[in-house]
Enzyme design. Structure first.
Site, PDB file in Angstrom:
ATOM      1  N   HIS A 225       0.821  -1.210   0.000  1.00 40.93           N
ATOM      2  CA  HIS A 225       0.000   0.000   0.000  1.00 40.93           C
ATOM      3  C   HIS A 225       0.856   1.262   0.000  1.00 40.93           C
ATOM      4  O   HIS A 225       0.642   2.159  -0.812  1.00 40.93           O
ATOM      5  CB  HIS A 225      -0.922  -0.006   1.217  1.00 40.93           C
TER       6      HIS A 225
ATOM      7  N   HIS B 285       2.838   6.172  -1.869  1.00 39.14           N
ATOM      8  CA  HIS B 285       3.414   7.355  -1.232  1.00 39.14           C
ATOM      9  C   HIS B 285       4.939   7.371  -1.300  1.00 39.14           C
ATOM     10  O   HIS B 285       5.578   8.035  -0.494  1.00 39.14           O
ATOM     11  CB  HIS B 285       2.960   7.437   0.231  1.00 39.14           C
TER      12      HIS B 285
ATOM     13  N   LYS C  27      -5.503  10.191  -8.854  1.00 42.25           N
ATOM     14  CA  LYS C  27      -5.437  10.472  -7.422  1.00 42.25           C
ATOM     15  C   LYS C  27      -5.458  11.986  -7.271  1.00 42.25           C
ATOM     16  O   LYS C  27      -4.492  12.662  -7.640  1.00 42.25           O
ATOM     17  CB  LYS C  27      -4.176   9.872  -6.792  1.00 42.25           C
TER      18      LYS C  27
END
Length: 234
Positions: free
Chosen positions: A107, A123, A169
């Site tokens: 993730h 990220h 996003k």
């Protein structure tokens, strides 16, 4: 696509001392949530090689020492490695159900999609750079903050918008130019220090005031990312 990353990264060359171990993990996952992950013996070896490399860095040694003082880590390096494996690489079902389709590492560092319409996580700047290099990511722009009209070439925390695998996003926060062990250590320490499901810890790193967000999924990391609150250079 416009490129977000500066061409020169010489000052960060040491961050790539174990780049092969890190980058080898980035293609080990099924992107779509809801699709069960299949972890091969080769991928388990890669996970362990990465943890061995990261535990040899000064950053992770400092993190281990700090966690030992807080009685939150196993003193034996092998046991601490197992603890890290459970936190970051143990598979779980991200949504209700019994399909182990996600893990903290996937993730945060790799990224996931939901029903082909939503981007989850992603990220990490190295993964972003590699995906953009292979024309998988389209950088849509920088989310400006107070008193800033554009990012500086030496900014190390950004909020960005991008498309990936057919979805956009709207905003995602990421460190820029930091080493994988820095992020790995920082998120691990915050995760082990807190017990609540969502932790928002305000920290000062050089000129940046950040809110570090770490969400847990049981005994594992669900997500982790920085939120830029302010910078002394504004």
């Amino acid at each position: 696509a416009r490129h977000i990353w500066p061409v020169h990264q010489d000052e960060h060359a040491e961050s790539f001392s174990f780049s092969a171990a890190f980058i080898s993990l980035l293609d080990n996952y099924e992107t779509s949530t809801g699709v069960a992950e299949v972890v091969t013996p080769e991928e388990i070896v890669e996970n362990n090689c990465f943890l061995d490399a990261i535990l040899a860095t000064e950053v992770m040694k400092l993190a281990h020492e700090y966690l030992l003082k807080k009685n939150l880590a196993k003193p034996n390096p092998a046991d601490f490695k197992y603890q890290l494996y459970d936190i970051w690489f143990q598979l779980y079902a991200r949504k209700e159900g019994d399909r182990p389709d996600s893990c903290g590492f996937e993730h945060v560092f790799v990224g996931e999609t939901r029903r082909g319409k939503q981007i989850l996580g992603l990220h990490n700047w190295v993964q972003f750079y590699l995906q953009e290099k292979h024309n998988q990511i389209d950088y849509k722009g920088y989310v400006a903050r107070k008193n800033k009209t554009r990012p500086d070439k030496d900014d190390q925390v950004l909020s960005i918008q991008f498309s990936w695998k057919g979805s956009v996003k709207p905003i995602g926060s990421t460190f820029i130019g930091v080493s994988p062990e820095f992020e790995f250590a920082l998120y691990t320490v915050i995760f082990l220090l807190a017990e609540e499901r969502v932790t928002r810890e305000t920290v000062k790193i050089e000129e940046y005031e950040l809110q570090m967000v770490v969400c847990r999924h049981g005994h594992h990391i669900g997500t982790a990312y920085p939120v830029l609150l302010s910078t002394s250079s504004e």
